[in-house]
Scaffold this active site. Structure first.
Site, mmCIF file in Angstrom:
data_model
loop_
_atom_site.group_PDB
_atom_site.id
_atom_site.type_symbol
_atom_site.label_atom_id
_atom_site.label_comp_id
_atom_site.label_asym_id
_atom_site.label_seq_id
_atom_site.Cartn_x
_atom_site.Cartn_y
_atom_site.Cartn_z
ATOM 1 N NE ARG A 78 44.835 34.338 43.487
ATOM 2 C CZ ARG A 78 44.181 33.853 42.494
ATOM 3 N NH1 ARG A 78 42.284 34.529 42.072
ATOM 4 N NH2 ARG A 78 44.745 33.859 41.381
ATOM 5 C CD GLN A 102 40.467 38.183 34.971
ATOM 6 O OE1 GLN A 102 39.725 38.143 34.196
ATOM 7 N NE2 GLN A 102 39.259 37.275 36.054
ATOM 8 N NE ARG A 107 43.695 42.298 39.073
ATOM 9 C CZ ARG A 107 44.404 40.805 38.559
ATOM 10 N NH1 ARG A 107 43.706 39.703 40.428
ATOM 11 N NH2 ARG A 107 43.955 39.798 38.048
ATOM 12 C CG HIS A 190 38.558 40.493 44.068
ATOM 13 N ND1 HIS A 190 38.256 39.782 45.233
ATOM 14 C CD2 HIS A 190 39.540 39.783 43.036
ATOM 15 C CE1 HIS A 190 38.556 38.760 44.288
ATOM 16 N NE2 HIS A 190 39.394 38.304 42.760
ATOM 17 C CG ASP A 234 33.170 33.888 39.846
ATOM 18 O OD1 ASP A 234 32.625 34.918 40.475
ATOM 19 O OD2 ASP A 234 33.474 33.731 39.001
ATOM 20 C CD GLU A 296 35.058 39.281 44.647
ATOM 21 O OE1 GLU A 296 35.733 40.220 44.103
ATOM 22 O OE2 GLU A 296 35.246 38.175 45.101
#
Length: 323
Positions: A78, A102, A107, A190, A234, A296
């Site tokens: 995170r 997700q 990652r 990201h 978002d 991003e």
């Protein structure tokens, strides 16, 4: 790609040249670090090839990393700059990506360090030299575990390059289709940028862009002016300007970051704000949303189709301004 269990603890500079960037590994070979002679530093976790630290010559951190994130390879990081591939979010209605977790598997996969390259130091003091170091990482279908291969059964290769300059950081991803059939994918860098006070932040360069507001039932809107953050945000933007024109983060009237994109047609802007941050177990401190904003670059408004033998390359360059 083959994992090398016994890597050197440091990669020395070439004899005969001026002071060079230094690259080293952590004792457990889980991280790669780089430092320029002028003091700028970079740290990358091989788990996810995630950039977890980028500091200027004065030691000021430019990326936000959650205090509660796991750095032991047990969970996606995170903060920093996670690599999202081959799906952004989830895509339950897409035949190839419907079973993927997700943000895909890049990652949460262990990448291989492929090597470094550096610019030669010009004569004179390091401060006058054009210094840089590029670190390359690789991930392919051969590196995936059996479960992940079953979820996305395509032969592919990824080369991720991270280049540290005195005033900028460039991250680029090359995707190759090594299969005998086409596959679809999405990609996103990201990036969690560190700011002093989100209330004083605005984002320029997205004026006039259409965007999908994921906080408002995925409705399509148009950005009338600069972007400000005053609640959970978002959004997936499709800028009207060329990717070579920067998207800038301005804080208290001063530009702190300028992001230039290459072949990445979207920009996601994200901040969890109070309630969302409170519900994320790995987000800490809970008021950390005041000190970060995600800007991003990606290709996520639809899926890219890559034919057998073809390649896709996308990149971002983040330039910092002295604070």
């Amino acid at each position: 790609m083959v994992e090398r269990a016994n890597r050197p603890s440091a990669l020395a500079s070439t004899p005969g040249l001026g002071k060079q960037p230094q690259v080293s590994f952590s004792d457990d070979n889980s991280r790669v670090s780089a430092e320029l002679p002028t003091g700028e530093t970079l740290e990358i976790l091989l788990y996810g090839a995630t950039v977890i630290s980028w500091k200027d010559a004065s030691g000021n951190e430019k990326l936000w990393l959650s205090d509660a994130t796991k750095l032991d390879g047990s969970k996606a990081v995170r903060g920093g700059i996670p690599v999202v591939f081959p799906v952004f979010g989830t895509a339950p209605d897409h035949a190839q990506a419907s079973k993927l977790p997700q943000h895909g598997f890049a990652r949460t996969s262990r990448w291989e360090f492929l090597g470094k390259s550096t610019s030669e130091s010009a004569p004179g003091p390091p401060a006058a030299a054009d210094l840089s170091v590029k670190l390359d990482f690789g991930l392919s279908s051969a590196n995936l575990d059996t479960k992940t291969k079953s979820l996305w059964p395509f032969a592919f290769g990824l080369i991720y390059s991270v280049t540290l300059n005195r005033e900028s950081l460039t991250t680029s991803l090359v995707v190759t289709n090594d299969d005998d059939k086409p596959f679809d994918f999405q990609v996103l860098l990201h990036t969690y940028l560190r700011v002093k006070d989100i209330a004083a932040v605005s984002i320029k360069g997205l004026e006039g862009a259409s965007y999908i507001d994921k906080v408002d039932n995925a409705s399509t809107k148009t950005q009338a002016s600069t972007v400000t953050i005053a609640g959970e945000t978002d959004r997936v933007y499709t800028p009207t300007t060329p990717t070579s024109e920067p998207v800038s983060v301005v804080e208290a009237g001063k530009t702190t970051f300028s992001i230039v994109r290459d072949s990445l047609g979207n920009v996601v802007v994200w901040n969890p704000w109070t309630d969302k941050a409170a519900g994320l177990a790995d987000f800490a401190p809970k008021d950390g949303f005041k000190n970060m904003v995600c800007v991003e670059p990606g290709a996520v408004s639809g899926f890219q189709t890559l034919e057998p033998g073809d390649a896709f390359e996308g990149a971002q360059t983040i330039t910092i301004s002295p604070r």
